[in-house]
Design a protein around this motif. Structure first.
Motif, PDB file in Angstrom:
ATOM      1  N   SER A 300       0.831  -1.204   0.000  1.00 36.67           N
ATOM      2  CA  SER A 300       0.000   0.000   0.000  1.00 36.67           C
ATOM      3  C   SER A 300       0.867   1.256   0.000  1.00 36.67           C
ATOM      4  N   SER A 301       2.063   1.176   0.599  1.00 38.47           N
ATOM      5  CA  SER A 301       2.983   2.314   0.596  1.00 38.47           C
ATOM      6  C   SER A 301       3.425   2.653  -0.827  1.00 38.47           C
ATOM      7  N   VAL A 302       3.695   1.630  -1.624  1.00 41.62           N
ATOM      8  CA  VAL A 302       4.092   1.866  -3.016  1.00 41.62           C
ATOM      9  C   VAL A 302       2.961   2.565  -3.765  1.00 41.62           C
ATOM     10  N   ALA A 303       1.728   2.115  -3.534  1.00 43.67           N
ATOM     11  CA  ALA A 303       0.576   2.730  -4.194  1.00 43.67           C
ATOM     12  C   ALA A 303       0.393   4.178  -3.758  1.00 43.67           C
ATOM     13  N   HIS A 304       0.535   4.443  -2.462  1.00 41.77           N
ATOM     14  CA  HIS A 304       0.364   5.809  -1.965  1.00 41.77           C
ATOM     15  C   HIS A 304       1.464   6.731  -2.464  1.00 41.77           C
ATOM     16  N   MET A 305       2.695   6.233  -2.515  1.00 40.34           N
ATOM     17  CA  MET A 305       3.790   7.081  -2.987  1.00 40.34           C
ATOM     18  C   MET A 305       3.656   7.385  -4.473  1.00 40.34           C
ATOM     19  N   ALA A 306       2.889   6.565  -5.203  1.00 45.09           N
ATOM     20  CA  ALA A 306       2.630   6.873  -6.614  1.00 45.09           C
ATOM     21  C   ALA A 306       1.816   8.157  -6.745  1.00 45.09           C
ATOM     22  N   PHE A 307       0.971   8.455  -5.745  1.00 41.48           N
ATOM     23  CA  PHE A 307       0.242   9.722  -5.759  1.00 41.48           C
ATOM     24  C   PHE A 307       1.203  10.900  -5.649  1.00 41.48           C
ATOM     25  N   VAL A 308       2.328  10.684  -4.982  1.00 46.10           N
ATOM     26  CA  VAL A 308       3.328  11.747  -4.856  1.00 46.10           C
ATOM     27  C   VAL A 308       3.915  12.085  -6.215  1.00 46.10           C
ATOM     28  N   THR A 309       4.364  11.074  -6.953  1.00 46.87           N
ATOM     29  CA  THR A 309       4.964  11.331  -8.262  1.00 46.87           C
ATOM     30  C   THR A 309       3.935  11.855  -9.263  1.00 46.87           C
ATOM     31  N   ILE A 310       2.706  11.381  -9.159  1.00 47.91           N
ATOM     32  CA  ILE A 310       1.651  11.914 -10.037  1.00 47.91           C
ATOM     33  C   ILE A 310       1.451  13.395  -9.768  1.00 47.91           C
ATOM     34  N   GLY A 311       1.394  13.774  -8.503  1.00 51.41           N
ATOM     35  CA  GLY A 311       1.203  15.174  -8.151  1.00 51.41           C
ATOM     36  C   GLY A 311       2.364  16.050  -8.565  1.00 51.41           C
ATOM     37  N   LEU A 312       3.582  15.572  -8.330  1.00 56.13           N
ATOM     38  CA  LEU A 312       4.761  16.374  -8.663  1.00 56.13           C
ATOM     39  C   LEU A 312       4.870  16.621 -10.156  1.00 56.13           C
ATOM     40  N   PHE A 313       4.606  15.594 -10.959  1.00 53.01           N
ATOM     41  CA  PHE A 313       4.791  15.721 -12.402  1.00 53.01           C
ATOM     42  C   PHE A 313       3.522  16.175 -13.127  1.00 53.01           C
ATOM     43  N   ALA A 314       2.507  16.594 -12.346  1.00 53.07           N
ATOM     44  CA  ALA A 314       1.383  17.309 -12.954  1.00 53.07           C
ATOM     45  C   ALA A 314       1.783  18.741 -13.274  1.00 53.07           C
ATOM     46  N   PHE A 315       2.868  19.218 -12.651  1.00 57.30           N
ATOM     47  CA  PHE A 315       3.401  20.561 -12.913  1.00 57.30           C
ATOM     48  C   PHE A 315       2.378  21.664 -12.637  1.00 57.30           C
ATOM     49  N   ASN A 316       1.646  21.543 -11.559  1.00 55.97           N
ATOM     50  CA  ASN A 316       0.768  22.640 -11.149  1.00 55.97           C
ATOM     51  C   ASN A 316       0.735  22.699  -9.624  1.00 55.97           C
ATOM     52  N   ARG A 317       0.187  23.797  -9.115  1.00 53.62           N
ATOM     53  CA  ARG A 317       0.241  24.037  -7.673  1.00 53.62           C
ATOM     54  C   ARG A 317      -0.475  22.960  -6.873  1.00 53.62           C
ATOM     55  N   GLN A 318      -1.695  22.624  -7.294  1.00 55.16           N
ATOM     56  CA  GLN A 318      -2.437  21.627  -6.530  1.00 55.16           C
ATOM     57  C   GLN A 318      -1.695  20.306  -6.477  1.00 55.16           C
ATOM     58  N   GLY A 319      -1.117  19.896  -7.601  1.00 49.29           N
ATOM     59  CA  GLY A 319      -0.411  18.624  -7.642  1.00 49.29           C
ATOM     60  C   GLY A 319       0.790  18.594  -6.721  1.00 49.29           C
ATOM     61  N   ALA A 323       1.138  16.499  -3.389  1.00 51.03           N
ATOM     62  CA  ALA A 323       2.199  15.493  -3.248  1.00 51.03           C
ATOM     63  C   ALA A 323       2.908  15.634  -1.905  1.00 51.03           C
ATOM     64  N   MET A 324       3.179  16.871  -1.501  1.00 52.00           N
ATOM     65  CA  MET A 324       3.823  17.097  -0.204  1.00 52.00           C
ATOM     66  C   MET A 324       2.933  16.632   0.943  1.00 52.00           C
ATOM     67  N   LEU A 325       1.638  16.937   0.864  1.00 51.55           N
ATOM     68  CA  LEU A 325       0.725  16.510   1.930  1.00 51.55           C
ATOM     69  C   LEU A 325       0.575  14.994   1.961  1.00 51.55           C
ATOM     70  N   VAL A 326       0.593  14.356   0.784  1.00 50.82           N
ATOM     71  CA  VAL A 326       0.547  12.886   0.760  1.00 50.82           C
ATOM     72  C   VAL A 326       1.778  12.315   1.461  1.00 50.82           C
ATOM     73  N   MET A 327       2.955  12.904   1.207  1.00 55.76           N
ATOM     74  CA  MET A 327       4.166  12.428   1.875  1.00 55.76           C
ATOM     75  C   MET A 327       4.054  12.557   3.389  1.00 55.76           C
ATOM     76  N   MET A 470       4.975  25.851   2.887  1.00 55.34           N
ATOM     77  CA  MET A 470       5.528  25.379   1.609  1.00 55.34           C
ATOM     78  C   MET A 470       5.085  26.222   0.416  1.00 55.34           C
ATOM     79  N   ARG A 471       4.033  27.045   0.577  1.00 58.33           N
ATOM     80  CA  ARG A 471       3.443  27.719  -0.573  1.00 58.33           C
ATOM     81  C   ARG A 471       4.435  28.613  -1.325  1.00 58.33           C
ATOM     82  N   PRO A 472       5.234  29.455  -0.652  1.00 58.33           N
ATOM     83  CA  PRO A 472       6.198  30.268  -1.407  1.00 58.33           C
ATOM     84  C   PRO A 472       7.213  29.425  -2.172  1.00 58.33           C
ATOM     85  N   ASP A 473       7.585  28.283  -1.623  1.00 56.79           N
ATOM     86  CA  ASP A 473       8.568  27.430  -2.289  1.00 56.79           C
ATOM     87  C   ASP A 473       7.958  26.721  -3.497  1.00 56.79           C
ATOM     88  N   VAL A 474       6.680  26.376  -3.397  1.00 62.51           N
ATOM     89  CA  VAL A 474       5.985  25.815  -4.560  1.00 62.51           C
ATOM     90  C   VAL A 474       5.883  26.872  -5.654  1.00 62.51           C
TER      91      VAL A 474
END
Length: 532
Positions: A300-319, A323-327, A470-474
């Motif tokens: 289940s950890s592998v599946a959840h961490m996939a949400f992290v990479t999906i969010g990061l490589f969506a290239f938008n603020r919400q993603g 991803a950070m909140l999922v981590m 994290m918002r200014p860094d995003v």
């Protein structure tokens, strides 16, 4: 806090305590380790309180040139702050989990865990490229020992597999680092984050770093070391492995891959998205048929961490924020689930799901805690799991609706395997005498699980307290990605992620959302300055 070396102190405290543990008795080693982790937790709270949201991007900066280009350079932004807080929050819980469970070579065990804490903080604070690499790789050693010495029956196999997988990818990363320093003429990470490497070089550099971070996360199909490591590791080893060590891969993508190689990141968007979509579905299906509780949670950890990479490589603020909140949420919830498994393993010494059943009758307190963390893992609204996955899915939908659709199936499957696990453990007839004789949670166990409940609820009910730092860094990260984007009149399409980032990345956040611009290539640099 100006001039006070708090980051160096947070690394030094566990190191000195680890040294002290090696020269004392088992009972004293437990006390020293617990006190050291509480001191670091207090320093982490001091760090959080004094962090200036919306101030300079890099704060609490320390620097001492050592030799050549190598320097003792530390500093944090909001993203690093949150991961440091996760680390110092989980470490006292790990020591408490091990208080009675570990009885052999206790001083060495406590020293190894304190060394893990020091190196984790070093990874998140390092601002020198080679200093980061030293901390990043040195973390393998104590974790290798924790699995190999205090693990289960197949601990030697699991520890070697863990070490070799993670080391192999990191060798390629080191070669890439040497090339980068030679070209850029600096080892300073903030400087390298703004350096424009040639587009053709970015491809190879991105792949070299990907080899390390994909294994560390771990991404499918580089995940096969994780179930073995979790199953064989002692309970506290699984808690810290799932809670923090897996997050180093996601942190690496945020700190290196996206800002240093933005064009290559856009080029390989679909590679990452494809692997992540496969991971969400395949590892969830594998989790559904597991008979070992730890293995189920590991997949289940592998599946959840996939949400992290999906969010990061969506290239938008919400993603990215999702991803950070999922981590952060996964660190809390997955760590708590492993702790819950450890509670009943200490009583019955088996992780086989079929050996249990009916625990809600004789262990009602345990059943309540286990149910809460099961719901948080599923993503029940009001818990930490909901906020991160929701934002990641929104970001994924903006990038491509099919990615969001496939990712959503992972949530459905996640509910299936977690509820199936809970039903088999907590409900049904209590017809096994040894299970019926198991006592409910002790005061020590309740005191270890309660802070995890409070943190998961805090993140679920008031996520802004985690989003704000994290918002200014995003914003700065999105501005960096936009500088690699095509002109603003390019149409965002699924095959043009950089344009999608320019169109969607900065216009949907709050607070600092406008500071990053709306796809105009002249704006981001100025916006970066305003935001920080």
């Amino acid at each position: 806090m100006n001039g006070f070396p708090i980051l160096t102190l947070m690394i030094a405290v566990p190191l000195l305590a680890a040294l002290g543990c090696l020269f004392t008795s088992a009972s004293n080693a437990r006390v020293i380790a617990l006190l050291a982790t509480f001191v670091n937790l207090a320093l982490g709270i001091l760090l959080w309180v004094n962090f200036d949201i919306g101030g300079a991007q890099w704060q609490f900066v320390e620097r001492a040139d050592l030799f050549g280009r190598f320097a003792w350079a530390l500093g944090i932004d909001g993203i690093a702050l949150l991961l440091i807080m996760l680390s110092v929050f989980l470490m006292p819980i790990c020591i408490g989990v091990s208080w009675e469970a570990v009885q052999k070579r206790v001083p060495e065990y406590m020293a190894a865990f304190l060394l893990v804490e020091a190196l984790m903080i070093g990874v998140f604070t390092a601002q020198d490229l080679f200093l980061f690499y030293i901390f990043f790789e040195a973390g393998l050693i104590p974790m290798y020992l924790i699995i190999g010495i205090w693990g289960g029956a197949d601990r030697i196999y699991a520890s070697y597999k863990f070490f070799l997988y993670t080391l192999l990818g990191s060798v390629l990363m080191l070669i890439a680092m040497l090339w980068m320093v030679n070209v850029a003429g600096t080892t300073d990470i903030p400087t390298l984050m703004a350096y424009d490497f040639p587009a053709e070089a970015q491809t190879w550099l991105w792949l070299a770093f990907f080899a390390s971070f994909a294994v560390k996360m771990p991404m499918w199909p580089f995940h096969t070391w994780l179930p073995d490591a979790h199953v064989q590791a002692p309970t506290a080893g699984s808690v810290i492995l799932a809670g923090v060590l897996l997050k180093m891969g996601g942190y690496g993508f945020i700190r290196f891959s996206l800002p240093m190689f933005p064009e290559a990141s856009a080029q390989f968007m679909w590679l990452v998205m494809g692997l992540s979509m496969i991971a969400v579905v395949v590892t969830s299906l594998i989790a559904l048929v597991q008979s070992d509780m730890k293995k189920l949670i590991a997949y289940s950890s592998v599946a959840h961490m996939a949400f992290v990479t999906i969010g990061l490589f969506a290239f938008n603020r919400q993603g990215i924020e999702g991803a950070m909140l999922v981590m952060l949420s996964h660190g809390l919830v997955s760590g708590a689930l492993f702790a819950c498994v450890g509670v009943i393993y200490d009583r019955l010494h088996t992780r086989e799901i079929a050996r249990y059943g009916g625990l809600s009758d004789n262990m009602p307190k345990y059943a309540i805690f286990f149910l809460f963390f099961t719901m948080a893992s599923i993503g029940l609204p009001g818990t930490s799991g909901f906020v991160g996955e929701f934002l990641s899915l929104v970001g994924a939908y903006e990038a491509n609706s099919w990615v969001a659709f496939v990712a959503t199936t992972g949530i459905i499957l996640g509910a299936a395997y977690m509820l199936y696990l809970y039903r088999r453990v907590a409900y049904g007839p209590l017809d096994k005498p040894d299970v019926a004789a198991m006592p409910d949670l002790s005061l020590r166990e309740i005191s270890l699980l309660t802070p995890l409940v409070a943190a998961a609820l805090w993140m679920g009910v008031y996520p802004e307290s985690f989003l704000a730092p994290m918002r200014p860094d995003v914003t700065a990260l999105l501005a960096r990605i936009e500088r690699a984007a095509p002109p603003s009149d390019a149409q965002p399409t699924p095959g043009n992620p950089a344009a999608a980032a320019a169109a969607h990345g900065s216009g949907h956040g709050s607070g600092h959302g406008e500071a990053a611009g709306h796809g105009e290539t002249e704006q981001p640099a100025a916006a970066h300055g305003e935001a920080h």
